[in-house]
Structure formats: C-alpha cells, structure tokens
Write an enzyme that holds these catalytic residues in place. Structure first.
Site, PDB file in Angstrom:
ATOM      1  N   HIS A  64      82.375 -17.944  47.693  1.00 42.09           N
ATOM      2  CA  HIS A  64      82.106 -19.276  47.147  1.00 42.09           C
ATOM      3  C   HIS A  64      83.331 -19.665  46.312  1.00 42.09           C
ATOM      4  CE1 HIS A  64      80.148 -22.123  44.323  1.00 42.09           C
ATOM      5  NE2 HIS A  64      79.177 -22.237  45.203  1.00 42.09           N
ATOM      6  N   ASP A  69      79.759 -11.125  43.013  1.00 40.90           N
ATOM      7  CA  ASP A  69      79.075 -12.402  42.868  1.00 40.90           C
ATOM      8  C   ASP A  69      77.671 -12.206  43.445  1.00 40.90           C
ATOM      9  OD1 ASP A  69      77.888 -14.816  43.393  1.00 40.90           O
ATOM     10  OD2 ASP A  69      79.654 -15.753  44.287  1.00 40.90           O
ATOM     11  N   GLN A  81      73.568 -15.167  45.165  1.00 41.05           N
ATOM     12  CA  GLN A  81      72.594 -15.231  46.254  1.00 41.05           C
ATOM     13  C   GLN A  81      71.845 -13.912  46.446  1.00 41.05           C
ATOM     14  OE1 GLN A  81      71.713 -17.950  47.730  1.00 41.05           O
ATOM     15  NE2 GLN A  81      73.371 -19.282  47.063  1.00 41.05           N
ATOM     16  N   LYS A 127      68.905 -19.900  40.446  1.00 36.70           N
ATOM     17  CA  LYS A 127      68.647 -19.562  41.847  1.00 36.70           C
ATOM     18  C   LYS A 127      67.576 -18.495  41.974  1.00 36.70           C
ATOM     19  CE  LYS A 127      73.434 -20.424  43.278  1.00 36.70           C
ATOM     20  NZ  LYS A 127      73.443 -21.730  43.940  1.00 36.70           N
ATOM     21  N   CYS A 130      80.676 -25.283  49.239  1.00 41.40           N
ATOM     22  CA  CYS A 130      81.662 -24.667  48.330  1.00 41.40           C
ATOM     23  C   CYS A 130      82.245 -23.412  48.947  1.00 41.40           C
ATOM     24  CB  CYS A 130      81.044 -24.338  46.970  1.00 41.40           C
ATOM     25  SG  CYS A 130      80.361 -25.751  46.134  1.00 41.40           S
TER      26      CYS A 130
HETATM   27  C1  LIG Z   1      77.468 -17.196  46.430  1.00 38.57           C
HETATM   28  C2  LIG Z   1      77.526 -18.133  45.265  1.00 38.57           C
HETATM   29  N1  LIG Z   1      78.367 -17.895  44.267  1.00 38.57           N
HETATM   30  C3  LIG Z   1      78.442 -18.687  43.190  1.00 38.57           C
HETATM   31  C4  LIG Z   1      77.665 -19.806  43.055  1.00 38.57           C
HETATM   32  C5  LIG Z   1      77.814 -20.654  41.841  1.00 38.57           C
HETATM   33  O1  LIG Z   1      76.678 -20.574  41.055  1.00 38.57           O
HETATM   34  P1  LIG Z   1      76.449 -21.509  39.820  1.00 38.57           P
HETATM   35  O2  LIG Z   1      76.659 -22.910  40.289  1.00 38.57           O
HETATM   36  O3  LIG Z   1      75.051 -21.243  39.427  1.00 38.57           O
HETATM   37  O4  LIG Z   1      77.425 -21.111  38.776  1.00 38.57           O
HETATM   38  C6  LIG Z   1      76.773 -20.113  44.071  1.00 38.57           C
HETATM   39  C7  LIG Z   1      75.919 -21.302  43.985  1.00 38.57           C
HETATM   40  O5  LIG Z   1      76.010 -22.240  44.714  1.00 38.57           O
HETATM   41  C8  LIG Z   1      76.699 -19.259  45.208  1.00 38.57           C
HETATM   42  O6  LIG Z   1      75.865 -19.521  46.204  1.00 38.57           O
END
Ligand SMILES: Cc1ncc(COP(=O)(O)O)c(C=O)c1O
Lengths: 416, 149
Positions: A132, A209, A212, A235, A374
């Site tokens: 992401h 990360d 998910q 999430k 993203c």
């Molecule tokens: C794999 C992954 N990493 C990072 C993020 C970013 O998360 P947040 O917007 O809660 O900081 C997301 C959320 O869309 C994600 O799906």
C-alpha cells in the site's frame, strides 16, 4: 456469543453477528445495504459504539493528566485498551504497543523515528511491489534524508511475491524489510514467518503492515519474531483514528519521537528536553483516548468471536465469492486459492470500467470500491489503471455475494 | 434522478463509439494527465493554427464519464478559436459545479453530463479531458505529463 462449534473449525453464526451491527439494518437507494467494502473500513458493533459513548458520557477526561477521579478512570480505560491489544497480538508487554491513528501513522513513525536514526548511505530498504502507498511513501521520504536506497520484491503473474531472486535482494546491505501481511489490492497473504527468518539472517529489521491481516487473522508477534507491526483500528471493528504500532522493546528504546510536545517528555529545559520511555515518548499531545478505548472493545469482541472462527468465515466467504465471480465471467486479480488469500477480491467485470461498475452497483445498494486502492505499483504490474474490489468481514453473507452477482448482470445490460 | 439520467444514451453512445479518439500527427499541442482517483489517463492533442483549433483528438482509457466527456469535447471545440474553447471549458466546469445553467444551446450533447453533478466524486472524471485541454493550450506546445493535484 455468536459462535458455534464446527467439525473442522469454529464457525461464526453470521446472523447473530449481524444483529450486533446497527448500520447493517439500513437501506441504500431503497435496497438493503450490501456492504462489500470492509477492506476500506469495517463497520462497528453496538458494543464499540457504546464504549465510545460511555467514555464521553461517564469517564471523559484527558489521559495521564488529572489527579481527579475522571482523569484516573480515563487513564485506566486507555491503558486497559493497550493491555488488551498487547494480549491480542501476543506482545510481551503493554509498553510495546504505541497508540497511533493507524497504519499510516505507525509506518511513518518507524520510517522517521527509527529509519532516520539508523539508516545511512549505502543501506537498503527492501519493500514489495504489493505494498500500500503507506508502506512506500514514508520510506521514500526517509531515503531522501538518509541516502539509503529502495529495492522491491517483484510479483508473480498470479499475484504472489516472487521470492526466486530473494537472495540477491536481501543482503547484508538490507537494513529494513517492509512487507504487508495481506495485500489490500490482491488479497494475497504473504509468507511472513519465512520472510522474517530470511531478513533476520542478514540482520534486517522487519516492519509488517498488518492493516489487512490483523482484522482477519490471529497474529502472535512474539512467535513470529516480528520487529515492528502496524495496524489500523478502523479496519478491525474499532473507531476511526484508533490503532497502533507494536515494536520490540529494544527497538522502541532506540527510536526517536516523530512529534514533540506535552506528555512525551520527562523534563524540559531552555535548549533541550529529555523524553519519557516508550510507549509514552511517542504519544505527544492529547491522544485519541475515546477511540482507543473503543478499539479495546472491538478487540474484546473479536476475541469472543475467536480469531480462528473469524478466519474460517473469511476463507469460506472468499471461496464462495471467487467461485461465483469466476462463473459470472469476472477476471480476478490475485491468487485464486482461498488458503493463501484473504477476503479482498479485486476484479474486472467484462469491459465495464470499475467506476461505472461501482456506481451501478450502488444503485442496487451494493457498496464496493473502485480505483487503484493506493497500490499503484500493483496496478502497473498487472497493466490496469484500476480494479473493482469486493471485500468481506465477519458480517458478510453468501446472500450478499449473490446480490453482488445479480447487480453485475444489471451493469452488463447497460454497458454490453 | 437515477442511472437513466447519468447514463443517458448520449453518454453511452460517445463511450462506445468515441469521436476523434486517434493519434493526431499534425498536433501542435498535446498534454497527458491522469485522474489520481482511478489512475485513468487521457491525452488531448490539438492542431492550432492562427489561434483556432483546427483539429482536436484524444487518446487514453477510462470510465464512461471521462471517455464520453472527452469525445464530446473534441466535437464541441474543434473549429473554434482558442478563446472560445477556453470559455466553453470554463462554462463546462461551471455546469459541473452546479453554477452554470445546463442549456442545450450552450452545451449541445454535453448537457447529457449534467446528471454527474449529483455524484461529486465523479465530477473529476467529467472534467479530466477539459483540464487536459486547458493545460495543453496554456503550455508551450510541448507534450507534457503531469497529474492533477
Ligand atoms: C494494506 C494496507 N496498508 C495500509 C493502509 C492504511 O491504513 P490507514 O489508512 O488506516 O492508515 C491500508 C488501508 O487502506 C491498507 O489496506
């Protein structure tokens, strides 16, 4: 609680789970809401909503400030949430959990606070092409300041990490391996244990990360021996702006704060200040107290469902969705084996552009995501600007998948 | 207002049979931009002679709204003086902002896009080609590649 014993694995009683989520009763465009966008953000059970409301109605005060009763209660609730998160992730101590607004903030904290302190010219940061943007851009910013270099693990045609060239990518120059536990764009679950062992063998620190992965899978940070793990509360049934970062104590100890200000200091002088020890060093200013208390309630709810049952449900509903989508003629991006993927399914339906598809589905009450998610490196790798994505959680039913499939036919009728 | 309005036949017709979607060898100006929301990319090419847009074409892929808008745009501005084309671009943006009356006289086929106003997130799709046109006319005639925002 909404759990029944199954022969192979515990399974969820989805109807009972759904009754805990008030928003699922609403309609959109005169149709029952079919929410297939949980990878963007999950809904919240009444218990989480109540925890936040109860905090404001009965205990509201700033945490770690007042000597008065409310201040003590607020602090206790905030720290209880931290302790619960530590248990949930198998962390050795509550102090290894830093509260942040979520994954993005957590990774920025590591990339700046730890990365800028430790990285030098000639060092390498190894990421994967399925990250992401929040696990790419903070590292690019660190590269600008430190002169370290970015490298990427490529992807195979079927949406997996291509580890065939790992030996050449992961070397003694590699100081950080940044990897997602589960891709939000492809659904791929990565082989974390294997990657962590390989990274540690060359002395690299691993930043996972888990935005998910954490909502759907039991994670034991101690057993995995992961160095840093970032997660987003919103999430995993918690409030927006809740979340955190797990870090090994000795790494947190060496990490510089990203924000300076109140409550992160030990003593302030005219020209310098001394900082508190972790995690408080990283929690400057007034924090998201009510939100983190809500996240504590969310995690308690997940623990009662049982993470094995949560995963089993995700796997079953994903298998069903993959089957129905394939039957309907959709092109799936990412692995098709439910054993190695989670419930975020990216696809193109016939030639209908994802934007058009999402709009038509919305008319039928079906909420999906359309765009690059993203993850533009993923989109570029598979030669598409965007995909449609349906994503699932504990409250998703097979009937909702059926509603998605039926709505696809409507889209086809308009665009065929 | 529902789908019928936004996916009027005019839009679908331009989407399925886009006008002037081709390379333009004699192009004197061109510009490429993408919509950060979805990654869609559009290139607008024009042959400007004596302050007039002799020929206008576009290339790229995208959703029905962005493609139809680009297709209609090429028809609406071809043959017009640059000033007039820019005025129309400003008026179209005004229509998308709900500030300019969507009249048939002024906008021709483009009125079909008025329903998009109800879907704020897709206004970006509708104005993408117009942004690119404006940018290409403002530039020095060299092909450029930038993204919005
Ligand atoms: C794999 C992954 N990493 C990072 C993020 C970013 O998360 P947040 O917007 O809660 O900081 C997301 C959320 O869309 C994600 O799906």
């Amino acid at each position: 609680m909404a759990v029944t014993e199954g022969a192979a694995a515990e399974t969820l009683d989805v109807e009972r789970v759904r009754a805990d989520f008030p928003i699922l009763a609403r309609e959109v465009n005169g149709r029952p809401l079919v929410y297939l966008d949980s990878a963007a953000t999950s809904h919240k059970p009444q218990r989480v909503i109540d925890a936040v409301a109860d905090f404001y109605a009965r205990h509201n005060a700033n945490a770690h400030r007042g000597i008065h009763t409310l201040g003590e209660e607020a602090t206790e609730l905030y720290e209880d949430a931290r302790a619960r998160l530590a248990r949930f992730f198998g962390a050795p101590a509550p102090e290894t959990i830093v509260f942040t607004r979520g994954t993005t903030e957590s990774i920025n904290l590591v990339a700046q606070g730890w990365g800028r302190t430790v990285l030098r010219e000639g060092d390498e940061i190894l990421l994967t092409e399925m990250e992401h943007h929040s696990n790419i851009v903070p590292w690019q910013m660190t590269v600008e300041v430190t002169g370290a270099r970015l490298r990427y693990i490529p992807l195979t045609d079927d949406g997996l990490l291509d580890l065939s060239g790992l030996d050449a990518l992961l070397t003694e120059r590699t100081k950080v391996l940044g990897v997602t536990g589960m891709s939000n764009a492809l659904g791929t679950i990565t082989p974390l244990a294997e990657l962590i062992a390989a990274a540690h063998a060359v002395g690299a620190v691993v930043v996972v990360d888990a935005a998910q992965l954490a909502p759907h899978h039991a994670i034991d940070v101690a057993a995995l021996d992961v160095d840093f793990l970032a997660f987003s509360g919103h999430k995993m049934l918690g409030p927006t702006s809740s979340g955190g970062l797990y870090g090994k104590a000795e790494l947190l100890e060496r990490m510089a704060p990203m924000l300076g200000g109140g409550e992160m200091i030990s003593e302030v002088f005219h020209d310098h200040a001394t900082y508190k020890s972790p995690p408080y060093r990283f929690e400057a200013g007034t924090m998201e107290v009510a939100e983190q208390v809500g996240l504590g309630a969310a995690v308690a709810y997940l623990q009662e469902l049982g993470m094995d049952a949560v995963r089993a449900h995700e796997r079953a509903i994903t298998a069903y969705a993959l089957e129905r989508l394939a039957e309907a003629g959709a092109t799936i991006y990412g692995p098709t084996d439910p054993a190695i993927r989670g419930g975020a399914v990216s696809f193109w339906y016939k030639d209908v552009h994802p934007h058009d598809l999402a709009q038509i589905l919305n008319e039928e009450g079906v909420a999906i995501r359309a765009g690059h998610h993203c993850a533009q490196l993923v989109m570029r790798r598979y030669g598409t600007p965007a995909t449609a994505r349906a994503s699932f959680y504990v409250y998703t039913t097979t009937q909702e998948i059926d509603a998605l499939i039926a709505a696809l036919a409507t889209a086809e009728a308009i665009f065929a | 207002m529902a789908l019928d309005d936004i996916y009027k036949e005019v839009i679908l017709d331009h989407y399925k049979n886009p006008r002037n979607k081709r390379p333009l060898e004699r192009a004197t100006v061109s510009c490429t931009r993408n919509n950060p929301l979805c990654g869609d990319e559009i290139t607008v090419l024009a042959n400007v002679e004596d302050g007039t847009l002799r020929e206008v074409a576009f290339q790229g892929a995208g959703c029905s709204i962005s493609q139809a808008s680009a297709s209609m745009m090429t028809e609406a501005v071809a043959g017009r003086p640059v000033e007039e084309a820019l005025d129309l671009a400003a008026a179209f943006r005004g229509m998308m902002a709900g500030e300019v009356e969507p009249t048939e006289e002024r906008f021709g086929d483009l009125v079909a896009l008025k329903g998009v106003v109800r879907y704020p997130i897709r206004i970006k799709c509708a104005v993408l080609a117009w942004d690119v046109l404006q940018e290409s006319l403002a530039g020095d005639g060299e092909a450029t590649a930038t993204s919005i925002h």
